[in-house]
Design a protein around this motif. Structure first.
Motif, PDB file in Angstrom:
ATOM      1  N   GLN A   5      -0.322   4.708  -1.147  1.00  0.00           N
ATOM      2  CA  GLN A   5      -0.790   5.691  -0.418  1.00  0.00           C
ATOM      3  C   GLN A   5      -1.314   6.013   0.590  1.00  0.00           C
ATOM      4  O   GLN A   5      -1.573   7.643   1.167  1.00  0.00           O
ATOM      5  CB  GLN A   5      -2.541   5.624  -1.771  1.00  0.00           C
ATOM      6  CG  GLN A   5      -2.074   5.256  -3.302  1.00  0.00           C
ATOM      7  CD  GLN A   5      -1.837   5.833  -3.738  1.00  0.00           C
ATOM      8  OE1 GLN A   5      -1.816   7.474  -2.925  1.00  0.00           O
ATOM      9  NE2 GLN A   5      -1.318   5.560  -4.996  1.00  0.00           N
ATOM     10  N   SER A   6      -1.519   4.516   1.524  1.00  0.00           N
ATOM     11  CA  SER A   6      -2.211   5.335   3.251  1.00  0.00           C
ATOM     12  C   SER A   6      -1.616   6.170   3.610  1.00  0.00           C
ATOM     13  O   SER A   6      -2.193   7.601   4.088  1.00  0.00           O
ATOM     14  CB  SER A   6      -3.073   4.122   3.638  1.00  0.00           C
ATOM     15  OG  SER A   6      -2.035   3.638   3.581  1.00  0.00           O
ATOM     16  N   ASP A  63       0.790  -0.933  -0.202  1.00  0.00           N
ATOM     17  CA  ASP A  63      -0.190   0.250  -0.089  1.00  0.00           C
ATOM     18  C   ASP A  63       1.405   0.856  -0.026  1.00  0.00           C
ATOM     19  O   ASP A  63       1.100   1.403   1.313  1.00  0.00           O
ATOM     20  CB  ASP A  63      -0.731   0.250   1.648  1.00  0.00           C
ATOM     21  CG  ASP A  63      -1.842   1.272   1.333  1.00  0.00           C
ATOM     22  OD1 ASP A  63      -1.469   2.573   0.250  1.00  0.00           O
ATOM     23  OD2 ASP A  63      -2.331   1.369   2.513  1.00  0.00           O
ATOM     24  N   ALA A  69       2.211  -2.180   3.548  1.00  0.00           N
ATOM     25  CA  ALA A  69       2.079  -0.219   3.784  1.00  0.00           C
ATOM     26  C   ALA A  69       3.045  -0.220   4.405  1.00  0.00           C
ATOM     27  O   ALA A  69       4.233   0.166   5.319  1.00  0.00           O
ATOM     28  CB  ALA A  69       1.090  -0.366   4.827  1.00  0.00           C
TER      29      ALA A  69
END
Length: 169
Positions: free
Chosen positions: A95-96, A93, A154
Motif C-alpha cells: 500500500q505505501s 507492504d 515493501a
C-alpha cells in the motif's frame, strides 16, 4: 509442499465466494506440509476490507493473494508474502507506494484504488477527464502507470508515474 487456506467469518457457500467474508474478516494462511503430513504455519494475514481472496499464485519470490472489494469502491487489500533466501515468509507492504504516486497524477479516479500487476510489477489507475457527464465507473481521462520494485518487504516506486492519454486501464 506449500498449501494455503482461505479463512473468513461469513457463511461457507462454495457457490457464493462473495459471502465468504461478509460481516467479519477475510484471512489467508500459507502452510508448509511435510511428507509425513504434518503442517506448519508459515504466514497468516487478515483484512477488514476484502470481500474475498483469489487462490494464490507465485511470481518470483512472491506469493500473491489478490483481493476483491466487489465494486464497492473500497481499496483493494491484496495480501502478498515474500520468501527470503532462508525460506522465511514475510508480508509485503503493498500500500505505501501509492502515497508516493498520488500527487503525480492529475485528477486520479479517486473512487477506486490503484491496481497492481505483481507479475509485471506495474501499478495503474484510470484518470478522470473532468467532463461534466463523466461517471466514476467510466473514467475517460486516460491511464496512469508506474513501475514498481521490491525494496526489503515493501513495494516502492521504481520510476515516476506516466500518464497515457486516451487509454483505459
Amino acid at each position: 509442499m506449500l498449501v494455503y487456506q482461505l479463512q473468513g467469518t461469513g457463511p461457507a457457500d462454495t457457490k457464493d465466494r462473495a459471502g465468504f467474508c461478509y460481516d467479519g474478516y477475510c484471512a489467508v494462511a500459507v502452510i508448509r506440509q511435510t511428507k509425513d503430513g504434518k503442517r506448519h504455519l508459515l504466514a497468516h494475514a487478515e483484512s477488514q476490507n476484502a470481500q474475498w481472496y483469489s487462490p494464490p499464485y507465485r511470481t518470483g519470490d512472491l506469493t500473491v493473494f489478490e483481493s476483491n472489494a466487489l465494486g464497492s469502491g473500497n481499496y483493494n487489500d491484496d495480501i502478498v508474502f515474500h520468501q527470503s533466501s532462508d525460506g522465511r515468509y514475510s508480508r509485503v507492504d503493498v500500500q505505501s507506494w501509492k502515497a508516493e504516486v498520488t500527487g503525480l497524477t492529475l485528477e486520479p479516479n479517486f473512487y477506486f484504488d490503484w491496481q497492481t500487476d505483481y507479475r509485471a510489477m506495474v501499478g495503474q489507475t484510470s484518470l478522470m477527464a473532468g467532463l461534466p457527464d463523466e461517471w466514476h465507473r467510466d473514467p475517460r481521462g486516460g491511464c496512469a502507470r508506474v513501475f514498481l520494485k521490491l525494496n526489503g518487504d515493501a513495494l516502492t516506486v521504481a520510476a515516476p508515474a506516466a500518464q497515457i492519454p486516451d487509454y483505459k486501464c
